[in-house]
Write an enzyme that holds these catalytic residues in place. Structure first.
Site, PDB file in Angstrom:
ATOM      1  N   LYS A 190       0.813  -1.212   0.000  1.00  0.00           N
ATOM      2  CA  LYS A 190       0.000   0.000   0.000  1.00  0.00           C
ATOM      3  C   LYS A 190       0.851   1.270   0.000  1.00  0.00           C
ATOM      4  O   LYS A 190       0.392   2.342  -0.380  1.00  0.00           O
ATOM      5  CB  LYS A 190      -0.947   0.010   1.200  1.00  0.00           C
TER       6      LYS A 190
ATOM      7  N   SER B 258       1.252  -9.944  -0.403  1.00  0.00           N
ATOM      8  CA  SER B 258       0.955  -8.502  -0.399  1.00  0.00           C
ATOM      9  C   SER B 258       1.217  -7.777   0.917  1.00  0.00           C
ATOM     10  O   SER B 258       1.373  -6.560   0.916  1.00  0.00           O
ATOM     11  CB  SER B 258      -0.496  -8.276  -0.840  1.00  0.00           C
TER      12      SER B 258
HETATM   13  C1  PLP Z   1      -5.272  -3.702   0.699  1.00  0.00           C
HETATM   14  C2  PLP Z   1      -4.658  -5.053   0.640  1.00  0.00           C
HETATM   15  C3  PLP Z   1      -4.971  -5.969  -0.382  1.00  0.00           C
HETATM   16  C4  PLP Z   1      -5.989  -5.701  -1.460  1.00  0.00           C
HETATM   17  O1  PLP Z   1      -5.707  -4.579  -2.238  1.00  0.00           O
HETATM   18  P1  PLP Z   1      -6.857  -3.881  -3.112  1.00  0.00           P
HETATM   19  O2  PLP Z   1      -6.180  -2.833  -3.878  1.00  0.00           O
HETATM   20  O3  PLP Z   1      -7.871  -3.333  -2.131  1.00  0.00           O
HETATM   21  O4  PLP Z   1      -7.470  -4.972  -3.951  1.00  0.00           O
HETATM   22  C5  PLP Z   1      -4.288  -7.181  -0.398  1.00  0.00           C
HETATM   23  N1  PLP Z   1      -3.402  -7.498   0.559  1.00  0.00           N
HETATM   24  C6  PLP Z   1      -3.089  -6.667   1.561  1.00  0.00           C
HETATM   25  C7  PLP Z   1      -2.093  -7.093   2.573  1.00  0.00           C
HETATM   26  C8  PLP Z   1      -3.705  -5.405   1.645  1.00  0.00           C
HETATM   27  O5  PLP Z   1      -3.404  -4.570   2.647  1.00  0.00           O
END
Ligand code: PLP
Length: 332
Positions: A56, A311
């Site tokens: 993010k 992510s």
């Molecule tokens: C926000 C987030 C997502 C999903 O991202 P989007 O852009 O909302 O689809 C996936 N994994 C983590 C760890 C996140 O913080």
């Protein structure tokens, strides 16, 4: 930004240049233990290595760095206690931009503490996320703050898309990318890049089976609302906005498939990432691995890599230890 011009590859390259000093180029890790299951080489793109522990940071950095000097001086507001709020607070602190984070009275004290520690102003307002969001929007009207949405914004999507550029540089032969999916900013940015370079590259989203709002919206052909369900993947909770402007159409037009994973699969994936790679993943960061374990995504060609976006890693420590200790071992 606020314009309606469609995003292009050029915007993502511009984002990459803008955020370079603030964002890490994250490692890709060979995940040999997943190869047999999938039938091709598998790599993890480790976004837990970002200074704030999730991807993010990319979108937040691009958004804040795109603001005019006047807008920077007035400050920004975000409505999130999770990875988005943390990223915005971090970038604001780095750039000297005042950050306000609006939360509802339902948010627990430890999360409030973490936001204060990042130097953001905290406004506790209303009983729900929706009410906190209305307060945030009011501050935009009355205090001239800039609202920083978590996904539905061209600058945010372009920032997340820089992962796509890095993937093409590290693994130019890649065949498939598997992406955790909530509001769709991450997958839209990555898909924008990969599909522009080669429309045959497969882009697959993964959400948890309870409360997968983008999945339900794609099936309905328009953004829908759903009740929130408790899940290990709490960073994937939340709606996509009935007035969604950017990500719904991009996901509909660019993403090949969305698969869902259940809670035991997420727990097994968290345990697997830790045992196999010493990687601490939060539930939302582990759904891609979970989908591979479940056999829902198989290779199309045995010699071309499949990449999974890991992510984020901002799991509550006690909760993480609990899940990893009690999850059954994954059988590859
Ligand atoms: C926000 C987030 C997502 C999903 O991202 P989007 O852009 O909302 O689809 C996936 N994994 C983590 C760890 C996140 O913080």
């Amino acid at each position: 930004m606020g314009d309606t011009r469609p995003l292009t590859l050029r915007d993502v390259f511009a984002a990459q240049k803008r955020i370079a000093a603030m964002v890490r180029r994250t490692p890709v890790i060979a995940a040999r233990a997943l190869e047999d299951r999938v039938g091709a080489p598998v790599f993890l793109k480790d976004e837990t290595a970002q200074p704030t522990g999730s991807f993010k940071l990319r979108g937040a950095a691009n958004k804040l760095l795109s603001l005019s000097d006047e807008a920077r001086a007035r400050g920004v507001v975000a409505v999130s206690t999770g990875n988005h709020g943390r990223a915005v607070a971090h970038v604001g602190a780095e750039l000297g931009i005042p950050v306000t984070v609006c939360v509802s009275t339902k948010v627990p004290e430890n999360k409030l503490e973490a936001i204060r520690a990042l130097g953001a102003r905290l406004v506790v307002h209303g009983e729900s996320q929706d009410e906190a969001e209305r307060e945030g929007k009011r501050m935009v009207e009355e205090e001239g703050l800039t609202y920083v949405p978590p996904f539905d914004d061209p600058a945010i999507v372009a920032g997340q898309g820089t992962i796509g550029l890095e993937l093409l540089e590290s693994l130019p032969e890649l065949d498939t990318v598997v992406v955790p999916l909530s509001g769709g900013g991450l997958i839209a940015g990555i898909a924008l890049v990969l599909k522009r370079v080669d429309p045959a590259i497969r882009v697959v989203g993964v959400s948890m089976s309870g409360g997968a709002v983008m999945h339900a919206s794609l099936n309905a052909g328009r953004p829908v609302e759903m009740p929130e369900v408790d899940t290990l993947a709490d960073s994937l909770q939340g709606g996509i906005g009935l007035e969604n402007e950017v990500t719904f159409a991009m996901v509909r037009d660019l993403v090949d498939d969305v698969v869902l994973v259940d809670e035991p699969a997420i727990a097994r994936a968290m345990r697997f990432a830790f045992e196999e790679h010493r990687l601490v993943l939060e539930g939302g960061g582990a759904v891609g691995i979970a989908a591979l374990h479940e056999g829902s995504i198989r290779a199309r060609e045995s010699d071309r890599p499949l990449v999974v976006i890991a992510s984020g890693g901002n799991a509550d420590l006690k909760h993480f230890l609990d899940v990893v200790a009690t999850a059954p071992r994954a059988v590859p």
